[in-house]
Scaffold this motif. Structure first.
Motif, short mmCIF file in Angstrom:
data_model
loop_
_atom_site.label_atom_id
_atom_site.label_comp_id
_atom_site.label_asym_id
_atom_site.label_seq_id
_atom_site.Cartn_x
_atom_site.Cartn_y
_atom_site.Cartn_z
N LEU A 2 -2.40 -2.13 17.79
CA LEU A 2 -2.57 -1.34 19.00
C LEU A 2 -4.03 -0.91 19.15
N CYS A 3 -4.34 -0.34 20.29
CA CYS A 3 -5.66 0.25 20.55
C CYS A 3 -6.80 -0.71 20.26
N GLY A 4 -6.70 -1.91 20.79
CA GLY A 4 -7.76 -2.88 20.60
C GLY A 4 -7.93 -3.32 19.16
N GLY A 5 -6.87 -3.22 18.36
CA GLY A 5 -6.92 -3.65 16.98
C GLY A 5 -7.33 -2.59 15.99
N LYS A 6 -7.59 -1.39 16.45
CA LYS A 6 -8.03 -0.31 15.55
C LYS A 6 -6.86 0.47 14.96
N PHE A 66 -0.76 4.34 12.55
CA PHE A 66 -1.92 4.78 11.79
C PHE A 66 -3.19 4.42 12.56
N PHE A 67 -4.08 5.42 12.74
CA PHE A 67 -5.36 5.18 13.41
C PHE A 67 -6.46 5.88 12.64
N PRO A 68 -7.52 5.23 12.27
CA PRO A 68 -7.73 3.78 12.32
C PRO A 68 -7.15 3.11 11.08
#
Length: 87
Positions: free
Chosen positions: A8-12, A67-69
């Motif tokens: 998700l989130c552009g791969g981050k 989980f981010f990032p």
């Protein structure tokens, strides 16, 4: 536990999606992680957002964990398994 993962989130970010049907008690989960020293940043009936190990973690009542990032799929599954088993 078995999981699939989604980027998700552009791969981050990575989300671990449990193959098992779950209906987690978000209030109890928030209390558990807060007692473990994880600051809770947001909570409602469907999710709990908290800080853990330098990441923002979102735990959903269906057993999904984001989980981010984080970009390592094996770590995503490892962390999600440990978190859900601790509940």
């Amino acid at each position: 536990m078995k999981f699939t993962t989604a980027r998700l989130c552009g791969g981050k970010s990575l989300m671990a999606i449990s193959a098992d049907e779950m209906d987690l008690d978000m209030e109890a989960a928030a209390k558990h992680f807060e007692e473990q020293g994880c600051p809770i940043t947001s909570m409602d009936d469907m999710m709990v957002v908290f800080q853990w190990n330098g990441m923002e973690v979102t735990l959903y009542s269906q057993g999904k964990v984001m989980f981010f990032p984080l970009e390592d799929k094996s770590l995503c599954i490892k962390y999600a398994t440990e978190m859900l088993e601790s509940l």
